[in-house]
Design an enzyme around this catalytic site. Structure first.
Site, PDB file in Angstrom:
ATOM      1  N   SER A  97       0.829  -1.214   0.000  1.00 56.49           N
ATOM      2  CA  SER A  97       0.000   0.000   0.000  1.00 56.49           C
ATOM      3  C   SER A  97       0.858   1.257   0.000  1.00 56.49           C
ATOM      4  O   SER A  97       2.072   1.208   0.198  1.00 56.49           O
ATOM      5  CB  SER A  97      -0.911   0.014   1.224  1.00 56.49           C
ATOM      6  OG  SER A  97      -0.169   0.384   2.367  1.00 56.49           O
ATOM      7  N   CYS A  98       0.189   2.414  -0.177  1.00 54.53           N
ATOM      8  CA  CYS A  98       0.902   3.693  -0.209  1.00 54.53           C
ATOM      9  C   CYS A  98       1.085   4.292   1.172  1.00 54.53           C
ATOM     10  O   CYS A  98       1.577   5.404   1.305  1.00 54.53           O
ATOM     11  CB  CYS A  98       0.133   4.693  -1.064  1.00 54.53           C
ATOM     12  SG  CYS A  98      -0.005   4.138  -2.743  1.00 54.53           S
ATOM     13  N   ASP A  99       0.651   3.580   2.197  1.00 53.86           N
ATOM     14  CA  ASP A  99       0.747   4.124   3.545  1.00 53.86           C
ATOM     15  C   ASP A  99       2.181   3.970   4.068  1.00 53.86           C
ATOM     16  O   ASP A  99       2.775   2.895   3.943  1.00 53.86           O
ATOM     17  CB  ASP A  99      -0.226   3.381   4.453  1.00 53.86           C
ATOM     18  CG  ASP A  99      -0.439   4.107   5.756  1.00 53.86           C
ATOM     19  OD1 ASP A  99      -1.568   4.543   6.004  1.00 53.86           O
ATOM     20  OD2 ASP A  99       0.531   4.242   6.528  1.00 53.86           O
ATOM     21  N   SER A 100       2.685   5.039   4.678  1.00 51.96           N
ATOM     22  CA  SER A 100       4.091   4.973   5.112  1.00 51.96           C
ATOM     23  C   SER A 100       4.276   4.041   6.310  1.00 51.96           C
ATOM     24  O   SER A 100       5.385   3.639   6.635  1.00 51.96           O
ATOM     25  CB  SER A 100       4.608   6.363   5.447  1.00 51.96           C
ATOM     26  OG  SER A 100       3.779   6.925   6.431  1.00 51.96           O
ATOM     27  N   ASN A 104      -6.616   0.345   0.197  1.00 50.31           N
ATOM     28  CA  ASN A 104      -5.982   0.806  -1.049  1.00 50.31           C
ATOM     29  C   ASN A 104      -6.360  -0.070  -2.247  1.00 50.31           C
ATOM     30  O   ASN A 104      -5.743   0.006  -3.296  1.00 50.31           O
ATOM     31  CB  ASN A 104      -4.439   0.759  -0.895  1.00 50.31           C
ATOM     32  CG  ASN A 104      -3.787   2.127  -1.056  1.00 50.31           C
ATOM     33  OD1 ASN A 104      -2.563   2.220  -1.106  1.00 50.31           O
ATOM     34  ND2 ASN A 104      -4.560   3.167  -1.143  1.00 50.31           N
TER      35      ASN A 104
END
Ligand code: PLP
Length: 390
Positions: A341-344, A380
């Site tokens: 996913s794009c979550d840090s 996502n």
């Protein structure tokens, strides 16, 4: 780098490699599934789950095993355990519904969730489940109201040090409060039934069982002096599995626990229970992922895979470290493994030794059978792992 010194990276990789080879060679029937078209895929070995269950039964012969459904609630996993005669520990109406769908009798089901939704207690009670944990006055009131005359057991708090997934503080009470709760439950028309504690999940510290049992014995004896005749002692979960190190063995924990019970509890409880979740399914699953990207950021080598903390590897956030393996040869590099996913926050592990992969290569994550798919969402838009039970 000193070529001759055995560096931690190599050791870690050798551990993962040996673990993978042993896993595959002891489970020949899964070989055909190791290169799935769709990834991520979690492959669960049902024969392995059966043998783990039987191993726990063998080493804890006086105990009744209640599998903690939340560790892995896949239909086939529950089915094989139901067929072997396992009991089940459920926390929600959905878990209970699943277990009942296999024809499991309510006498084989308990609920050790300390704070239960009232509608779950109601449903469980209607279905004939009548053993519930408590660790607060409000819960005693709730059960007395919704499930009158049910049997209740109280949860003691114990230290969770040395557990990779500690649970401390959220649940459990001290011995004084526990005694008072049992007496209160009796006043409310419930049946004081027993005592439980949870040493923390993935527990590699014998001492936690020691403290749990000592506190339980103290409570047991004090309850007797107050005229309560408890019947049951439940040792909770916590049985560990192999991740990046060899965990305590079930037989050693069982031997230790038996010794403690003989020493401190000369007149054994009528009923002994254990509620393993991870210990039954954790190392019977392997997750197959693919490499979807790599990058060098400053000094850090990043690998990106098609699973992540939101779609299967949530425990990576809270202290579980998996063994990663790839079949390629080549010099090892140190990687940071990022999720899909794009979550840090979606970073699965740092300092992971692996050879240099290509995009599309398979990556194997060992000991992925517990607390993976059950936690997975489709954040996502990325899919949950496929589950293949073989
Ligand atoms: C989660 C849970 C278990 C299972 O724990 P494991 O560490 O997976 O064995 C057992 N009992 C209770 C009450 C739980 O909440």
């Amino acid at each position: 780098m000193l070529k001759d010194a055995i560096d931690p990276l190599t050791l870690q990789y050798e551990f993962a490699k040996r673990y993978f080879r042993e896993f595959v060679s002891s489970k020949k029937h899964i070989t055909a599934y190791l290169e799935p078209e769709k990834t991520p895929t979690l492959i669960m070995d049902l024969e392995g789950i059966k043998s783990r269950y039987l191993e726990v039964k063998y080493h804890f012969p006086q105990f009744k095993v209640y599998y903690a459904v939340k560790a892995n609630d896949h239909y086939d996993v529950l089915r094989v355990l139901a067929e072997l005669g396992s009991g089940f520990e459920v926390a929600s109406s959905e878990e209970l519904r699943k277990v009942l769908s296999f024809g499991v009798r309510p006498e084989r089901i308990i609920s050790s969730n300390p704070v239960k939704p009232p509608d779950f207690v109601d449903y469980a009670h209607q279905q004939g489940v009548n053993r519930f944990v408590v660790d607060s006055y409000a819960e005693v009131d709730k059960i007395a109201r919704v499930a009158p005359r049910a049997r209740v057991y109280v949860r003691l708090v114990v230290p969770n040090e040395g557990s990779d997934w500690p649970l401390s503080k959220k649940f459990g009470v001290d011995v004084d409060t526990a005694l008072d709760l049992l007496l209160y439950a009796q006043d409310r028309g419930l049946i004081p039934y027993g005592i439980t504690f949870h040493v923390g999940s993935q527990c590699n510290n014998f001492r936690n069982w020691l403290i749990g049992i000592k506190r339980a014995v103290e409570l047991w004896n004090r309850a007797r002096l107050k005229g309560l005749r408890l019947q049951m002692l439940n040792l909770g979960g916590g049985l560990p599995v192999k991740y990046t190190y060899e965990a305590l063995r079930i037989e050693d924990i069982a031997y230790y626990v038996r010794g403690l019970l003989q020493k401190f509890m000369p007149s054994m409880p009528h009923e002994l229970q254990i509620e393993p979740g991870r210990g039954i399914v954790g190392d019977q699953g392997i997750m197959v992922c693919r490499i979807i990207g790599k990058a060098k950021r400053g000094e850090e080598n990043w690998l990106y895979i098609d699973a992540g903390v939101f779609n299967g590897l949530a425990e990576a956030l809270g202290g579980i470290r998996y063994s990663f393996y790839m079949e390629q040869d080549g010099d090892l590099k140190e990687w940071t493994v990022g999720g899909v996913s794009c979550d840090s926050m979606d970073v699965i592990a740092r300092m992971v030794p692996l050879p240099e992969p290509e995009i599309g290569d398979y990556l194997y994550i060992l000991s992925a059978g517990a607390y993976t798919t059950v936690y997975a969402a489709e954040f996502n838009g990325f899919p949950k792992p496929e589950v293949v039970c073989v």
